[in-house]
Design a protein around this motif. Structure first.
Motif, PDB file in Angstrom:
ATOM      1  N   VAL A   1      12.097   6.677  -6.203  1.00 25.55           N
ATOM      2  CA  VAL A   1      12.840   5.868  -5.246  1.00 25.55           C
ATOM      3  C   VAL A   1      13.426   6.622  -4.145  1.00 25.55           C
ATOM      4  CG1 VAL A   1      15.163   4.700  -5.413  1.00 25.55           C
ATOM      5  CG2 VAL A   1      13.673   4.440  -7.369  1.00 25.55           C
ATOM      6  N   ASN A   2      13.799   7.775  -4.408  1.00 26.93           N
ATOM      7  CA  ASN A   2      13.717   8.697  -3.114  1.00 26.93           C
ATOM      8  C   ASN A   2      12.702   8.818  -1.967  1.00 26.93           C
ATOM      9  OD1 ASN A   2      16.479   9.047  -3.933  1.00 26.93           O
ATOM     10  ND2 ASN A   2      16.116  11.123  -4.803  1.00 26.93           N
ATOM     11  N   GLU A   3      11.721   8.939  -2.640  1.00 28.13           N
ATOM     12  CA  GLU A   3      10.394   9.055  -1.751  1.00 28.13           C
ATOM     13  C   GLU A   3      10.147   7.700  -1.011  1.00 28.13           C
ATOM     14  OE1 GLU A   3       5.889  10.314  -2.152  1.00 28.13           O
ATOM     15  OE2 GLU A   3       6.997  10.960  -3.716  1.00 28.13           O
ATOM     16  N   TRP A   4      10.409   6.516  -1.698  1.00 24.39           N
ATOM     17  CA  TRP A   4      10.575   5.143  -1.004  1.00 24.39           C
ATOM     18  C   TRP A   4      11.485   5.084   0.053  1.00 24.39           C
ATOM     19  CZ3 TRP A   4       7.557   1.113  -0.266  1.00 24.39           C
ATOM     20  CH2 TRP A   4       8.045  -0.166   0.085  1.00 24.39           C
TER      21      TRP A   4
ATOM     22  N   PRO B   1       0.780  -1.213   0.030  1.00 22.65           N
ATOM     23  CA  PRO B   1       0.036  -0.023   0.036  1.00 22.65           C
ATOM     24  C   PRO B   1       0.890   1.564  -0.144  1.00 22.65           C
ATOM     25  CG  PRO B   1      -0.816  -1.695   1.605  1.00 22.65           C
ATOM     26  CD  PRO B   1       0.459  -2.037   1.136  1.00 22.65           C
ATOM     27  N   LEU B   2       1.876   1.120   0.792  1.00 20.33           N
ATOM     28  CA  LEU B   2       3.002   2.445   0.661  1.00 20.33           C
ATOM     29  C   LEU B   2       3.502   2.763  -0.705  1.00 20.33           C
ATOM     30  CD1 LEU B   2       4.795   1.553   4.222  1.00 20.33           C
ATOM     31  CD2 LEU B   2       2.857   3.208   3.617  1.00 20.33           C
ATOM     32  N   LEU B   3       3.785   1.419  -1.349  1.00 15.63           N
ATOM     33  CA  LEU B   3       4.445   1.658  -2.634  1.00 15.63           C
ATOM     34  C   LEU B   3       3.500   2.219  -3.504  1.00 15.63           C
ATOM     35  CD1 LEU B   3       6.790   1.081  -4.451  1.00 15.63           C
ATOM     36  CD2 LEU B   3       6.012  -1.312  -4.528  1.00 15.63           C
ATOM     37  N   ASP B   4       2.192   1.715  -3.447  1.00 16.81           N
ATOM     38  CA  ASP B   4       0.923   2.281  -4.309  1.00 16.81           C
ATOM     39  C   ASP B   4       0.739   3.601  -4.298  1.00 16.81           C
ATOM     40  OD1 ASP B   4      -0.877   1.486  -6.062  1.00 16.81           O
ATOM     41  OD2 ASP B   4      -2.473   1.241  -4.765  1.00 16.81           O
TER      42      ASP B   4
ATOM     43  N   VAL C   1      16.042  -8.276   2.695  1.00 22.59           N
ATOM     44  CA  VAL C   1      16.071  -8.909   1.561  1.00 22.59           C
ATOM     45  C   VAL C   1      14.860  -8.243   0.741  1.00 22.59           C
ATOM     46  CG1 VAL C   1      15.836 -10.906   0.297  1.00 22.59           C
ATOM     47  CG2 VAL C   1      17.112 -11.109   2.000  1.00 22.59           C
ATOM     48  N   ALA C   2      13.648  -8.002   1.243  1.00 24.71           N
ATOM     49  CA  ALA C   2      12.537  -7.745   0.794  1.00 24.71           C
ATOM     50  C   ALA C   2      12.826  -6.075   0.209  1.00 24.71           C
ATOM     51  CB  ALA C   2      11.425  -7.918   1.660  1.00 24.71           C
ATOM     52  N   HIS C   3      13.217  -5.361   1.242  1.00 17.60           N
ATOM     53  CA  HIS C   3      13.376  -3.718   0.876  1.00 17.60           C
ATOM     54  C   HIS C   3      14.448  -3.861  -0.367  1.00 17.60           C
ATOM     55  CE1 HIS C   3      12.942   0.236   2.049  1.00 17.60           C
ATOM     56  NE2 HIS C   3      14.548   0.307   1.843  1.00 17.60           N
ATOM     57  N   ALA C   4      15.662  -4.529  -0.368  1.00 12.30           N
ATOM     58  CA  ALA C   4      16.403  -4.579  -1.287  1.00 12.30           C
ATOM     59  C   ALA C   4      15.914  -5.235  -2.731  1.00 12.30           C
ATOM     60  CB  ALA C   4      17.649  -5.585  -1.089  1.00 12.30           C
ATOM     61  N   ALA C   5      15.024  -6.089  -2.767  1.00 11.30           N
ATOM     62  CA  ALA C   5      14.148  -6.593  -4.019  1.00 11.30           C
ATOM     63  C   ALA C   5      13.495  -5.574  -4.615  1.00 11.30           C
ATOM     64  CB  ALA C   5      13.515  -8.030  -3.485  1.00 11.30           C
ATOM     65  N   ILE C   6      12.892  -4.986  -3.645  1.00 17.60           N
ATOM     66  CA  ILE C   6      11.828  -3.695  -3.875  1.00 17.60           C
ATOM     67  C   ILE C   6      12.939  -2.671  -4.938  1.00 17.60           C
ATOM     68  CG2 ILE C   6      10.447  -1.832  -3.446  1.00 17.60           C
ATOM     69  CD1 ILE C   6       9.412  -3.701  -1.297  1.00 17.60           C
ATOM     70  N   LEU C   7      13.899  -2.198  -4.066  1.00 20.46           N
ATOM     71  CA  LEU C   7      14.898  -1.224  -5.000  1.00 20.46           C
ATOM     72  C   LEU C   7      15.426  -1.766  -6.020  1.00 20.46           C
ATOM     73  CD1 LEU C   7      16.612   0.057  -1.683  1.00 20.46           C
ATOM     74  CD2 LEU C   7      14.843   1.292  -2.797  1.00 20.46           C
ATOM     75  N   VAL C   8      15.697  -3.087  -6.223  1.00 20.91           N
ATOM     76  CA  VAL C   8      16.283  -3.737  -7.453  1.00 20.91           C
ATOM     77  C   VAL C   8      15.269  -3.635  -8.500  1.00 20.91           C
ATOM     78  CG1 VAL C   8      17.225  -5.900  -8.504  1.00 20.91           C
ATOM     79  CG2 VAL C   8      18.186  -4.941  -6.444  1.00 20.91           C
ATOM     80  N   ALA C   9      14.016  -3.810  -8.054  1.00 19.41           N
ATOM     81  CA  ALA C   9      12.881  -4.071  -9.051  1.00 19.41           C
ATOM     82  C   ALA C   9      12.686  -2.800  -9.634  1.00 19.41           C
ATOM     83  CB  ALA C   9      11.730  -4.541  -8.285  1.00 19.41           C
ATOM     84  N   MET C  10      12.730  -1.761  -8.639  1.00 26.19           N
ATOM     85  CA  MET C  10      12.422  -0.225  -9.176  1.00 26.19           C
ATOM     86  C   MET C  10      13.657   0.163 -10.206  1.00 26.19           C
ATOM     87  SD  MET C  10      11.288   1.483  -5.575  1.00 26.19           S
ATOM     88  CE  MET C  10      10.182   2.796  -5.766  1.00 26.19           C
ATOM     89  N   ASN C  11      14.598  -0.114  -9.744  1.00 26.59           N
ATOM     90  CA  ASN C  11      15.780   0.219 -10.636  1.00 26.59           C
ATOM     91  C   ASN C  11      15.791  -0.524 -12.239  1.00 26.59           C
ATOM     92  OD1 ASN C  11      18.386   1.359 -11.491  1.00 26.59           O
ATOM     93  ND2 ASN C  11      19.198  -0.899 -11.180  1.00 26.59           N
ATOM     94  N   HIS C  12      15.403  -1.758 -12.160  1.00 26.98           N
ATOM     95  CA  HIS C  12      15.341  -2.573 -13.483  1.00 26.98           C
ATOM     96  C   HIS C  12      14.202  -1.921 -14.178  1.00 26.98           C
ATOM     97  CE1 HIS C  12      15.631  -6.006 -15.833  1.00 26.98           C
ATOM     98  NE2 HIS C  12      14.253  -6.203 -16.101  1.00 26.98           N
ATOM     99  N   LEU C  13      13.141  -1.598 -13.567  1.00 27.33           N
ATOM    100  CA  LEU C  13      11.846  -0.936 -14.391  1.00 27.33           C
ATOM    101  C   LEU C  13      11.743   0.465 -14.491  1.00 27.33           C
ATOM    102  CD1 LEU C  13       8.934  -3.252 -12.233  1.00 27.33           C
ATOM    103  CD2 LEU C  13       9.952  -3.500 -14.482  1.00 27.33           C
ATOM    104  N   HIS C  14      12.934   1.100 -14.343  1.00 25.61           N
ATOM    105  CA  HIS C  14      13.246   2.620 -14.708  1.00 25.61           C
ATOM    106  C   HIS C  14      12.370   3.248 -14.023  1.00 25.61           C
ATOM    107  CE1 HIS C  14      15.967   1.047 -17.437  1.00 25.61           C
ATOM    108  NE2 HIS C  14      15.183   0.352 -17.928  1.00 25.61           N
ATOM    109  N   VAL C  15      12.013   3.346 -12.592  1.00 21.64           N
ATOM    110  CA  VAL C  15      11.251   4.016 -12.004  1.00 21.64           C
ATOM    111  C   VAL C  15      12.102   5.119 -11.735  1.00 21.64           C
ATOM    112  CG1 VAL C  15      10.203   4.090  -9.607  1.00 21.64           C
ATOM    113  CG2 VAL C  15       9.998   2.005 -10.677  1.00 21.64           C
TER     114      VAL C  15
END
Length: 134
Positions: free
Chosen positions: A81-84, A17-20, A62-76
């Motif tokens: 990213v800074n807000e996250w 929900p925070l990400l959304d 691990v979860a936090h890092a996975a979200i950051l890697v996904a954001m990077n891969h999907l060119h967010v």
């Protein structure tokens, strides 16, 4: 907690929900952005189970890092990213930073099959009768 410790997926469910909210707040035109980040993060977390180093890390790291890697891969955007990152959901950014390169390597090794699988997925239409389903 010793019998069934928390899993990274649980962290993802709480963080969704925070990400959304961040993505909606930044007027993202891509409606599926949150879902794409969640799915790629979940995929990375599933693969992280087989990495001895990552299996010893905190599930939230691990979860936090996975979200950051996904954001990077999907060119967010950097702004999202800074807000996250400003939410400070992970108390040890050092641990998260240690997980990121390993998850990036996992994604690099498995990314080829991932992109071909996503591009070959049929459009999500519901069958209207039995013949459509077969």
């Amino acid at each position: 907690w010793y019998l069934n410790p928390p899993l990274p997926i649980m962290y993802l469910e709480v963080a969704t929900p925070l990400l959304d909210e961040i993505i909606v707040e930044n007027n993202n035109t891509r409606a599926t952005m949150t879902q794409d980040i969640i799915e790629l993060s979940r995929y990375l977390m599933e693969l992280a189970i087989y990495d001895l180093h990552l299996s010893a890390e905190r599930p939230s790291s691990v979860a936090h890092a996975a979200i950051l890697v996904a954001m990077n891969h999907l060119h967010v955007s950097t702004r999202m990213v800074n807000e996250w990152l400003s939410l400070t959901l992970e108390h040890s950014s050092y641990k998260t930073d240690c997980c990121i390169p390993r998850l990036q390597r996992i994604l690099a090794v498995n990314g080829e099959s991932l992109s071909s699988a996503w591009s070959s997925m049929p459009s999500p239409t519901s069958p209207t009768n039995v013949e459509d389903h077969a």
